[in-house]
Every structure is written in C-alpha cells, then in structure tokens.
Design an enzyme around this catalytic site. Sequence first.
Site, mmCIF file in Angstrom:
data_model
loop_
_atom_site.group_PDB
_atom_site.id
_atom_site.type_symbol
_atom_site.label_atom_id
_atom_site.label_comp_id
_atom_site.label_asym_id
_atom_site.label_seq_id
_atom_site.Cartn_x
_atom_site.Cartn_y
_atom_site.Cartn_z
ATOM 1 N N MET A 1 0.894 -1.245 0.103
ATOM 2 C CA MET A 1 0.024 -0.086 0.062
ATOM 3 C C MET A 1 0.860 1.083 -0.262
ATOM 4 S SD MET A 1 -3.373 -0.838 2.139
ATOM 5 C CE MET A 1 -2.981 -0.594 3.628
ATOM 6 N N GLU B 1 11.811 -0.667 5.172
ATOM 7 C CA GLU B 1 12.872 -1.554 5.015
ATOM 8 C C GLU B 1 12.101 -2.876 4.985
ATOM 9 O OE1 GLU B 1 16.295 -3.295 4.350
ATOM 10 O OE2 GLU B 1 15.804 -1.135 4.021
ATOM 11 N N GLY B 2 11.091 -3.002 5.723
ATOM 12 C CA GLY B 2 10.267 -4.344 5.645
ATOM 13 C C GLY B 2 9.763 -4.575 4.383
ATOM 14 N N HIS B 3 9.334 -3.801 3.384
ATOM 15 C CA HIS B 3 8.896 -3.885 2.168
ATOM 16 C C HIS B 3 10.040 -4.171 1.172
ATOM 17 C CE1 HIS B 3 5.678 -0.908 3.372
ATOM 18 N NE2 HIS B 3 4.784 -2.140 2.916
ATOM 19 N N GLN C 1 5.595 -11.404 7.606
ATOM 20 C CA GLN C 1 4.831 -12.145 8.815
ATOM 21 C C GLN C 1 4.529 -10.962 10.017
ATOM 22 O OE1 GLN C 1 4.485 -15.101 9.679
ATOM 23 N NE2 GLN C 1 3.907 -14.989 11.797
ATOM 24 N N LYS C 2 4.645 -9.816 9.818
ATOM 25 C CA LYS C 2 4.136 -8.968 10.657
ATOM 26 C C LYS C 2 2.673 -9.078 10.628
ATOM 27 C CE LYS C 2 3.428 -4.402 11.925
ATOM 28 N NZ LYS C 2 2.564 -4.063 10.755
ATOM 29 N N SER D 1 6.633 -0.403 10.435
ATOM 30 C CA SER D 1 5.166 -0.225 9.744
ATOM 31 C C SER D 1 5.090 1.011 9.188
ATOM 32 C CB SER D 1 4.154 -0.634 10.779
ATOM 33 O OG SER D 1 3.013 -0.088 10.519
ATOM 34 N N ARG E 1 2.841 2.700 9.721
ATOM 35 C CA ARG E 1 1.675 3.382 10.521
ATOM 36 C C ARG E 1 2.666 3.984 11.739
ATOM 37 N NH1 ARG E 1 -2.076 -0.479 8.954
ATOM 38 N NH2 ARG E 1 -3.984 0.746 8.604
HETATM 39 O O1 PAF Z 1 -0.258 -5.648 3.677
HETATM 40 C C1 PAF Z 1 -0.690 -4.806 2.780
HETATM 41 O O2 PAF Z 1 -0.054 -3.815 2.690
HETATM 42 C C2 PAF Z 1 -2.074 -4.902 2.096
HETATM 43 O O3 PAF Z 1 -3.109 -5.542 3.097
HETATM 44 C C3 PAF Z 1 -2.129 -5.892 1.219
HETATM 45 C C4 PAF Z 1 -1.667 -6.982 0.968
HETATM 46 C C5 PAF Z 1 -1.194 -4.887 -0.104
HETATM 47 C C6 PAF Z 1 -3.408 -5.700 0.332
HETATM 48 O O4 PAF Z 1 -3.866 -4.241 0.189
#
Ligand code: PAF
Length: 277
Positions: A27, A32-34, A145-146, A182, A184
């Site tokens: 989203m 760094e997680g992504h 896994q988070k 996160s 957030r």
């Molecule tokens: O984990 C997320 O960022 C969202 O839930 C996802 C998997 C991209 C779906 O919108």
Amino acid sequence: MQIVSSLSDLRTARLSLEGKVGLVPTMGYLHEGHLSLVRQAKAENQHVIVTIFVNPTQFGPSEDLSKYPRDLERDLNLLRPLGVDVVWTPTAEIMYPPSYQTWVEVEALTKGLEGAMRPGHFKGVTTVVAKLFNATQPTKAYFGQKDAQQAAVIRRMVLDLNFPLEMVVCPTMREADGLAMSSRNKYLNEAERKAAPVLFRALSAAKEAYEAGERQVAALREKMMSMLTAEPLAQVQYVAFTDFDTLEEVELIQGKLLISLAVFFGKTRLIDNIVLG
Ligand code: PAF
C-alpha cells in the site's frame, strides 16, 4: 523500471516478462520491511512486480483512509536501485469500477484477531489480493509475517481458489529497539515512539518463558500484560494466543503457537506477533 497505472499497460508490461515473476503487493509508503520482500523476490525470480495501491475496501468506516501516508515519488526512488521491473499503481476506479460487486471472502480464519476488531477488513484484503494476482500472474507472491493473520488468510485463499502461485512469508523487520517496521509508525509522536518497543519486549518475555518450559497460556498472558500495562501510553486492545494454523485460541501450548497483539499508542494502533514452537 516501468511505472504503469492502467490495466492494459500492466498487461502489456506483464506479457514482456519471461520466466519467473515475483509479486510484492504493497500500500506504499515503503519501509525496510517492504524492501526486504522486494530483495527476496529479486533473488528468487527473473522479474519483480511491485504494486502500490491504498486499498479503500480494507479500511473500516472509523479508519482514516484519507490520512494513510502516501509518497509515490519517495517509493519509486526506493524501488529503482532494487532492480524492480514493473511498478503498478492502479487507481481506485481501475480496481473498483462503477457497479463493482464481486468479493472474495475467507470464512473461519477471518473471525478472530484482526478480523474481530476490524469487521470487513479481510474481505477487502482477499478481494484486492485476488485481483492483484489475476492481473499480474506471479510465480511467487511475497508477504510479511508482521501481518500474520493476513498471511494465513491469503494462504488459505490461494489453496481454496487454486491460484497457481507460491506464497512466501518473510520475517518481520524491526528497528534497532525491536519495534516492528510499519508505515503506521510515522503517526507516533516522540513519546509514543519511545514507548512502542514495549510490544516486542512483552513478546520476547513470553518467548523466554516458553523456552524455559512454560506451557500455560495464562502464565504467559500475565507476564505480557504486566509489562504492557506498566507502560502508561500503551492501551492494549488484545493479546491473543492461537494455534498457528487454525488461529483458534488455546490455553495449553502443545503445537506451534502464534502470539499476536494490538495496542493503541494515542490514536495509532500497532500490531505485532511472534511464533513459538
Ligand atoms: O499488507 C498490505 O499492505 C495490504 O494488506 C495488501 C496485502 C497490499 C493488500 O492491500
């Protein structure tokens, strides 16, 4: 790196990719997680597609979709050096055109934990992820896994709907003080940010007790709650001890266990978890 928005441009871009394709759905507001998911996807596939879409259908009416952090330029700059082939940034109109009425729902696994606190959330997640899978046709798809329940629910959907892909769940990335990364975390003020690592400390204390032989959930819960309630800025929403596969609550630990929690720091709701056994 091709950046596409329309479905037809995505399809053209996808057709040009030969061999294994790894998908990292996000989203945006990447951290760094992504990026660790993207690196793993890159290591295991010839090509990588990242999707950036703040999915409105997974936000509840009291959750502020419009305030969700967004910064596409920053995200693209983070992805460029990683060798990503395609970034798909669809709009809400592309994903949910007028008269949209088709939904994907996983049943029992979505009843507890996040599903109980955020009604409708997983219906939005599974629907959008199914659409992302259909559009991008990945060989493997990468999740963190988070979001443990999300990973379990999507795994179930992949099996139940025969998606021809492999799901890969990657470890939670943490800041130096243990706070799970996160998007957030950006909402936390200085005092809340200082307090937030109590989540990982409480999970780690439960792990330590488990490793010392404790198998009674009540004892682990007490240990965690005493740490969490000692932090005045932390407002616990739930601490749950569930079977890793079924996500059903347990009292005596016999198999693989998922401990998950959701805690408010001011208006910011953080989740975290740990797997034991
Ligand atoms: O984990 C997320 O960022 C969202 O839930 C996802 C998997 C991209 C779906 O919108």
